[in-house]
Motif scaffolding. Structure first.
Motif, PDB file in Angstrom:
ATOM      1  N   SER A 192       0.803  -1.218   0.000  1.00 38.47           N
ATOM      2  CA  SER A 192       0.000   0.000   0.000  1.00 38.47           C
ATOM      3  C   SER A 192       0.840   1.275   0.000  1.00 38.47           C
ATOM      4  O   SER A 192       0.320   2.366   0.162  1.00 38.47           O
ATOM      5  N   GLU A 247       4.738   2.804   4.866  1.00 38.80           N
ATOM      6  CA  GLU A 247       4.066   2.487   6.115  1.00 38.80           C
ATOM      7  C   GLU A 247       5.000   2.770   7.294  1.00 38.80           C
ATOM      8  O   GLU A 247       6.219   2.696   7.170  1.00 38.80           O
ATOM      9  N   THR A 301       1.280   8.703  11.221  1.00 40.52           N
ATOM     10  CA  THR A 301       1.478   7.707  10.178  1.00 40.52           C
ATOM     11  C   THR A 301       2.751   8.016   9.405  1.00 40.52           C
ATOM     12  O   THR A 301       3.448   9.002   9.691  1.00 40.52           O
TER      13      THR A 301
END
Length: 244
Positions: A38, A41, A96
């Protein structure tokens, strides 16, 4: 992966970097980010933090044969002592991999004791003392729930992403109040005066609201007024009528 020597022979080699000397301040990056399916991270894995780090002992064990003693030519015990580091600061990140908030937990230099003292949490302009329970949690797991503001509850723990160690035996840092002199003092005073002026203007700006009056059937502004927010709607209306 063989390496060709000058005489043409091939040998097994390991490529890497090795310091010639130990620095007074050692900064370690914990690499809290990785790339997955994705995208980027953040790595939230707990990581214990050593209060004391014997870098000299580690380097002496893995030192290549052709590299000299990074600690000097003194006896072994003296070399080991010179390679000791004490944790001085832990840089924290909460959020994040795409963004978040940074703060720092550091150990204040104790002038009277001549060493590292209490722990402080530096978060923007706020500096607060950190309790022993949070310090132990930070050292044990590399993450701690420190609130961003006193009136807010933390939604997620802050994780350590960079460690700062100070070499033991280094000269004491400059402490106390060191007043600037000469041109530096003049620049500081000028910048402080400008900051006070901007703060006052901002407070005035916050207390006002802007009212624009347009001409009938046109898109042109007939008048623009800045009135105190404390005025009632009726008083503001009368003020506008009086200006037209």
């Amino acid at each position: 992966n063989m390496w060709r020597l000058d005489d043409g022979s091939m040998v097994t080699a390991v490529k890497g970097l090795f310091p010639k000397a130990l620095p007074p301040i050692l900064v370690l990056d914990l690499k809290r980010f990785k790339y997955g399916m994705s995208g980027r991270e953040k790595v939230e894995t707990p990581q214990s933090i050593a209060l004391e780090l014997n870098v000299g002992d580690i380097l002496q064990q893995c030192r290549p044969a052709h590299v000299g003693n990074v600690l000097g030519d003194e006896d072994v015990q003296s070399c080991q002592d010179k390679g000791l580091y004490d944790i001085q600061a832990v840089l924290l990140h909460r959020g994040t991999a795409m963004g978040g908030h940074y703060s720092c937990v550091l150990r204040e230099w104790d002038v009277a004791g001549g060493g590292l003292g209490r722990w402080l949490h530096c978060n923007d302009s706020a500096v607060t003392e950190v309790g022993e329970d949070k310090v132990q949690a930070l050292l044990k797991r590399g993450c701690v729930g420190i609130e961003l503001r006193a009136e807010q509850k933390h939604a997620k723990e802050s994780t350590a992403y960079m460690l700062v160690y100070r070499r033991r035996g280094m000269p004491a840092p400059m402490c106390g109040s060191v007043a600037p002199q000469g041109e530096v003092l003049s620049r500081v005073e000028k910048e402080n005066a400008n900051l006070v002026r901007l703060q006052r203007l901002f407070k005035v700006h916050e207390s006002l609201c802007e009212i624009k009056v347009f001409l009938p059937d046109e898109h042109q502004v007939a008048i623009t007024l800045r009135l105190p927010k404390s005025l009632s709607l009726a008083d503001a209306t009368e003020e506008v009528r009086g200006r037209l």
